[in-house]
Design a protein around this motif. Structure first.
Motif, mmCIF file in Angstrom:
data_model
loop_
_atom_site.group_PDB
_atom_site.id
_atom_site.type_symbol
_atom_site.label_atom_id
_atom_site.label_comp_id
_atom_site.label_asym_id
_atom_site.label_seq_id
_atom_site.Cartn_x
_atom_site.Cartn_y
_atom_site.Cartn_z
ATOM 1 N N VAL A 145 30.971 38.189 34.307
ATOM 2 C CA VAL A 145 32.164 39.042 34.293
ATOM 3 C C VAL A 145 32.933 38.853 35.593
ATOM 4 N N ALA A 146 34.178 38.437 35.488
ATOM 5 C CA ALA A 146 35.038 38.229 36.653
ATOM 6 C C ALA A 146 36.159 39.266 36.624
ATOM 7 N N LEU A 147 36.074 40.256 37.517
ATOM 8 C CA LEU A 147 37.073 41.324 37.576
ATOM 9 C C LEU A 147 38.096 40.990 38.653
ATOM 10 N N ASN A 148 39.393 41.133 38.337
ATOM 11 C CA ASN A 148 40.429 40.825 39.325
ATOM 12 C C ASN A 148 40.889 42.062 40.086
ATOM 13 N N HIS A 186 35.703 43.962 28.886
ATOM 14 C CA HIS A 186 36.458 43.413 27.759
ATOM 15 C C HIS A 186 37.861 43.003 28.191
ATOM 16 N N LEU A 187 38.467 43.794 29.083
ATOM 17 C CA LEU A 187 39.808 43.451 29.566
ATOM 18 C C LEU A 187 39.789 42.127 30.324
ATOM 19 N N SER A 188 38.723 41.869 31.071
ATOM 20 C CA SER A 188 38.641 40.619 31.830
ATOM 21 C C SER A 188 38.485 39.407 30.924
ATOM 22 N N PHE A 189 38.010 39.618 29.694
ATOM 23 C CA PHE A 189 37.833 38.511 28.749
ATOM 24 C C PHE A 189 39.043 38.314 27.838
ATOM 25 N N SER A 190 40.021 39.196 27.898
ATOM 26 C CA SER A 190 41.159 39.150 26.971
ATOM 27 C C SER A 190 42.270 38.275 27.548
ATOM 28 N N LEU A 191 42.285 37.017 27.145
ATOM 29 C CA LEU A 191 43.269 36.075 27.676
ATOM 30 C C LEU A 191 44.594 36.125 26.927
ATOM 31 N N LYS A 192 44.585 36.621 25.700
ATOM 32 C CA LYS A 192 45.782 36.598 24.853
ATOM 33 C C LYS A 192 46.199 38.005 24.433
ATOM 34 N N ALA A 193 46.049 38.966 25.358
ATOM 35 C CA ALA A 193 46.379 40.367 25.058
ATOM 36 C C ALA A 193 45.654 40.846 23.803
ATOM 37 N N ASN A 194 44.399 40.422 23.667
ATOM 38 C CA ASN A 194 43.608 40.725 22.474
ATOM 39 C C ASN A 194 42.449 41.666 22.797
ATOM 40 N N LEU A 195 42.734 42.683 23.612
ATOM 41 C CA LEU A 195 41.688 43.623 24.030
ATOM 42 C C LEU A 195 41.057 44.324 22.837
ATOM 43 N N PRO A 231 38.675 35.539 41.425
ATOM 44 C CA PRO A 231 37.733 36.473 40.791
ATOM 45 C C PRO A 231 36.508 35.799 40.189
ATOM 46 N N GLN A 232 36.676 34.619 39.586
ATOM 47 C CA GLN A 232 35.539 33.931 38.978
ATOM 48 C C GLN A 232 34.514 33.500 40.033
ATOM 49 N N GLU A 233 35.012 33.035 41.182
ATOM 50 C CA GLU A 233 34.108 32.583 42.242
ATOM 51 C C GLU A 233 33.384 33.741 42.906
ATOM 52 N N LEU A 234 34.070 34.864 43.049
ATOM 53 C CA LEU A 234 33.467 36.007 43.727
ATOM 54 C C LEU A 234 32.521 36.789 42.823
ATOM 55 N N ALA A 235 32.610 36.545 41.520
ATOM 56 C CA ALA A 235 31.762 37.287 40.585
ATOM 57 C C ALA A 235 30.283 37.091 40.877
ATOM 58 N N GLN A 236 29.903 35.907 41.333
ATOM 59 C CA GLN A 236 28.502 35.622 41.627
ATOM 60 C C GLN A 236 28.017 36.357 42.874
ATOM 61 N N GLN A 237 28.936 36.827 43.723
ATOM 62 C CA GLN A 237 28.542 37.474 44.972
ATOM 63 C C GLN A 237 28.523 38.990 44.872
ATOM 64 N N ASP A 238 28.935 39.555 43.746
ATOM 65 C CA ASP A 238 28.927 41.007 43.595
ATOM 66 C C ASP A 238 27.509 41.543 43.721
ATOM 67 N N TYR A 284 32.676 33.938 28.407
ATOM 68 C CA TYR A 284 32.513 35.045 27.457
ATOM 69 C C TYR A 284 31.291 34.828 26.567
ATOM 70 N N LEU A 285 31.074 33.586 26.140
ATOM 71 C CA LEU A 285 29.950 33.302 25.250
ATOM 72 C C LEU A 285 28.616 33.557 25.940
ATOM 73 N N ASN A 286 28.504 33.177 27.211
ATOM 74 C CA ASN A 286 27.280 33.471 27.961
ATOM 75 C C ASN A 286 27.069 34.978 28.082
ATOM 76 N N TYR A 287 28.154 35.684 28.335
ATOM 77 C CA TYR A 287 28.071 37.150 28.436
ATOM 78 C C TYR A 287 27.562 37.752 27.132
ATOM 79 N N VAL A 288 28.083 37.271 26.010
ATOM 80 C CA VAL A 288 27.685 37.797 24.700
ATOM 81 C C VAL A 288 26.200 37.528 24.450
ATOM 82 N N ARG A 289 25.745 36.322 24.766
ATOM 83 C CA ARG A 289 24.337 35.986 24.514
ATOM 84 C C ARG A 289 23.393 36.885 25.299
ATOM 85 N N TRP A 290 23.638 37.032 26.588
ATOM 86 C CA TRP A 290 22.738 37.836 27.412
ATOM 87 C C TRP A 290 22.831 39.319 27.070
#
Length: 432
Positions: A268-271, A201-210, A295-302, A77-83
């Motif tokens: 961004v890793a979408l399931n 944002h949903l993919s980054f919400s680990l604690k139901a904190n959308l 999803p995390q591994e396949l994100a690089q191949q999108d 998430y932090l890398n996503y925010v920076r870029w």
């Protein structure tokens, strides 16, 4: 027993305070501590982390991160925010420069009639908003099917709109059509970006904190936009009224903006499963891999389609057409066999009349009442049929779906059908 700040233990004298905890009461580490370094991606030495300046920067940075950010969002998430923030800075700077050109194009500083200027400005804004509404109406659920591609398209639309605005001083007589098209592009960009960010944002919400992630994204955008505006004003002061120099600077800012957006989307890793991800996973399954990519591994191949116009339109090149029109099919099977296969499996496969350059394309016709699991099984069989060696590979749809679920994929809510062209047995198949 713990509360948000104080822990207690039970003794003979009742509940006794065990001292004040820091932060959320569970991790022992304050949200504020190290927030600035995490946000900007800088490892601040321990001897400086408690200095006055860094402490205040941490205090500011913590307002841009979700509560309990160390555990509430993944590390990517932090890398996503920076870029994303860097891309927003560049985009905001380019908007300042393009607005400057727009004002020159409308006649600022000349003998233009104020009423005419105001009318043209209002008309181009109205046309832009109408174009944005029509665009969203036409796209519908395709935002959910391939949000990364639409996010790239959003950035491209924003940069093209800025270029069009920068061209208005060269053709002041065509100000209204140029400015209107540019404003349509900006509205499309804003609406597409807003729609796609919900999935991210949903993919980054680990604690139901959308809601918290979304709110902090708004705060981050405000800060980045403010910094970008300041950068744009500085560049504008240096460039002045030299339109050619301004265009050159816009090109550089646009390239940087697109690059930052593409880099951010790799985090961004979408399931959810669209056609591209389902086909990639089906190929993995057919190649007898022990496990499917998560999803995390396949994100690089999108395939973002950021550098190829054909992929900007179609997302990725596939030999499978999901939900083709019946008129497109070769019609090599009789109606009875198609009907029997539809009733049993919820789909059937048939070749498309227009073959691709090297191999024929396969049409996946889906029954109106088919479930998501039927569709995934159909994708597996279609990928198997289009392989160079179609006899190779495990084609058990149940095992395929079970492996998808084990890898963390959502097999119930899928976005494989872009246009939802389904058939019913009693009406549609009679035309084959």
């Amino acid at each position: 027993l713990t509360s948000a700040h104080v822990s207690y233990h039970k003794s003979r004298d009742g509940w006794q305070s065990a001292g004040r905890l820091v932060g959320d009461g569970t991790s022992g580490v304050s949200d504020k501590h190290g927030a600035f370094g995490a946000l900007v991606g800088v490892n601040i030495p321990n001897n400086l982390s408690k200095s006055w300046g860094v402490t205040h920067l941490d205090g500011l940075a913590v307002h841009l991160l979700p509560k309990r950010w160390r555990e509430a969002v993944p590390e990517r998430y932090l890398n996503y925010v920076r870029w994303t923030a860097l891309g927003s800075v560049l985009s905001s700077a380019s908007m300042v420069l393009s607005t400057q050109s727009l004002l020159y194009g409308i006649g600022l500083g000349s003998a233009a009639v104020p009423a005419g200027v105001a009318l043209n400005w209002a008309i181009k804004d109205g046309l832009g908003q109408l174009g944005g509404v029509l665009f969203v109406s036409g796209v519908n659920t395709r935002f959910d099917s391939d949000p990364k591609r639409w996010r790239i398209l959003s950035s491209v639309s924003q940069d093209v709109a800025s270029m069009l605005e920068a061209l208005t001083p060269f053709a002041p007589g065509y100000f209204l059509p140029l400015a209107a098209v540019a404003n349509i592009g900006k509205n499309i960009s804003w609406l597409a970006a807003s729609a796609t960010k919900a999935s991210f944002h949903l993919s980054f919400s680990l604690k139901a904190n959308l809601a918290d992630v979304t709110a902090k994204a708004g705060s981050q955008a405000v800060v980045a936009s403010t910094l970008g505006t300041a950068v744009g004003i500085s560049l504008s002061a240096g460039i002045g009224a030299e339109t050619c120099s301004l265009l050159g600077m816009l090109v550089l800012l646009s390239i940087g903006h697109l690059g930052c957006t593409a880099r951010a989307l790799q985090e961004v890793a979408l399931n959810t499963l669209n056609q591209q991800r389902a086909e990639l996973l089906a190929k993995q399954f057919l190649s007898h891999q022990d496990r499917l990519s998560c999803p995390q591994e396949l994100a690089q191949q999108d395939s973002l389609g950021a550098w190829c116009s054909s992929r900007l339109h179609s997302g990725f090149v596939s030999q499978i057409v999901v939900g083709p029109l019946l008129e497109q099919l070769v019609a090599g099977q009789d109606v009875d066999s198609c009907t029997a296969h539809l009733e049993e499996h919820g789909y059937f496969l048939e070749q498309i009349k227009q073959p691709s350059r090297d191999r024929p394309r396969m049409g996946l016709v889906i029954l109106e009442t088919a479930t998501s699991h039927h569709v995934l099984d159909g994708i597996l069989q279609a990928v198997h049929a289009t392989q160079r060696e179609p006899g190779v590979g495990d084609t058990d749809g149940h095992r395929f779906i079970a492996k998808l679920q084990d890898a963390g994929w959502n097999t119930n809510d899928i976005f494989i059908e872009e246009y939802m062209n389904r058939v019913s047995i009693d009406l549609s198949l009679i035309h084959i």
